[in-house]
Design an enzyme around this catalytic site. Sequence first.
Site, short mmCIF file in Angstrom:
data_model
loop_
_atom_site.label_atom_id
_atom_site.label_comp_id
_atom_site.label_asym_id
_atom_site.label_seq_id
_atom_site.Cartn_x
_atom_site.Cartn_y
_atom_site.Cartn_z
N LYS A 27 0.91 -1.19 0.03
CA LYS A 27 -0.11 -0.20 0.12
C LYS A 27 0.83 1.23 -0.03
O LYS A 27 1.86 1.31 0.68
CB LYS A 27 -1.10 -0.01 1.36
CG LYS A 27 -1.51 1.31 1.60
CD LYS A 27 -3.08 1.52 1.15
CE LYS A 27 -3.64 2.76 1.61
NZ LYS A 27 -4.40 3.16 0.40
N ASN A 51 -14.05 3.49 -2.70
CA ASN A 51 -13.23 3.40 -1.39
C ASN A 51 -12.82 4.99 -1.19
O ASN A 51 -12.62 5.78 -2.19
CB ASN A 51 -12.01 2.70 -1.57
CG ASN A 51 -10.87 3.20 -2.14
OD1 ASN A 51 -10.12 3.97 -1.76
ND2 ASN A 51 -10.71 3.02 -3.32
N ILE A 53 -10.13 5.40 1.40
CA ILE A 53 -9.13 4.96 2.67
C ILE A 53 -8.40 6.37 2.91
O ILE A 53 -8.25 6.66 4.17
CB ILE A 53 -8.21 3.98 2.09
CG1 ILE A 53 -8.78 2.88 1.54
CG2 ILE A 53 -7.40 3.35 3.26
CD1 ILE A 53 -10.03 2.06 2.65
N CYS A 112 -3.53 9.08 -6.42
CA CYS A 112 -4.69 9.01 -5.51
C CYS A 112 -5.91 9.72 -5.52
O CYS A 112 -5.84 11.04 -5.43
CB CYS A 112 -4.27 8.86 -4.00
SG CYS A 112 -5.60 8.46 -2.89
N LYS A 140 2.18 5.35 -11.70
CA LYS A 140 0.65 4.90 -11.57
C LYS A 140 -0.05 6.20 -11.91
O LYS A 140 -0.28 6.98 -11.26
CB LYS A 140 0.19 4.42 -10.29
CG LYS A 140 -0.93 3.76 -10.26
CD LYS A 140 -1.28 2.88 -9.25
CE LYS A 140 -2.49 2.09 -9.12
NZ LYS A 140 -3.01 1.07 -8.21
N ASN A 167 -5.26 3.66 -11.72
CA ASN A 167 -5.78 3.94 -10.45
C ASN A 167 -7.41 3.97 -10.83
O ASN A 167 -7.91 3.80 -11.88
CB ASN A 167 -5.42 5.19 -9.87
CG ASN A 167 -5.08 5.07 -8.28
OD1 ASN A 167 -6.14 4.29 -7.68
ND2 ASN A 167 -4.34 5.46 -7.86
#
Length: 284
Positions: A27, A51, A53, A112, A140, A167
């Site tokens: 992670k 999600n 997170i 993200c 990414k 992502n």
Amino acid sequence: MILNASGCLDALTAPRVARSLDAFVAKTITPEPRPGNAQPRLAESDFGLLNSIGLQNPGLDVFYAEVLPLLEELEMPLWISVGGSNAADYARICERIGERDSVDVLELNLSCPNVDPAAAGAAEIVAACRAVSGKPLYAKLSPQLPDIAEVATGVIEAGASGLSLVNSLRGLVLDEWTLEPRLARAVGGYSGAALRPVALAAVFSCYEATKGTVPIVGMGGVQSGKHALDLIAAGASAVALGSVLFGDLEAPERVRSELEEEARARGFERPSEARGAAHQPFAA
Ligand code: RRO
């Protein structure tokens, strides 16, 4: 090559699946610890999972001292996902983690969906990391970039060795009766089956833009060997499994054998021979 997508397996569940993966992707970590976003952080949606997170992680020092040794016990190639709010944050982690022989790849999470976007541009972050580490760096990227292929060629020119595509997408789920957002932070990262065509398109256009010269990890809604084969045909050299792992820890083993069968059924001796099959040959 079959991997897990970052954030979809932790150091404690990893040993149960590790043997069926070619590498373990951790992670995302940041220089300082992050408690993550307020609960609730997960909601099921049509065709997928939302999600929020919020990059929860113990921070670089605790990761290095306590989590990395656990991952090293897996005795398998490790990919460490790196996050931060500026190029210096990313470089600091790459420099420290990049020293470890057990670490094969540093995956730079430039995408993200649940924290404010990095102020620095993707290429600037990659260049800062390249300056401090000789390890393979994978960028990414988000499927929501207006032109993902342009960013992909920019990060490769800046020193990235490969691409991780993609992502999650930003999504929203409302409660059926109150009509309020199901996640505390309302909008979250949407992954699962609905992401498949989006991931395919990203892999397809980045493979085309880089003329098949860089490795690409394709991910987004892979649940079967055929889904993995599609990503390989679009241009992926490896495939990562994400949300499917939350419900099925046997998925890597199953997807691997289905992938081999699906490739053979189409006349390829090995799945890797199907790489780029969806493309017209490049002009010489
Ligand atoms: O932690 C998260 O909320 C998160 C991350 Br860092 C990411 O890269 N992708 C995602 O869907 N969630």
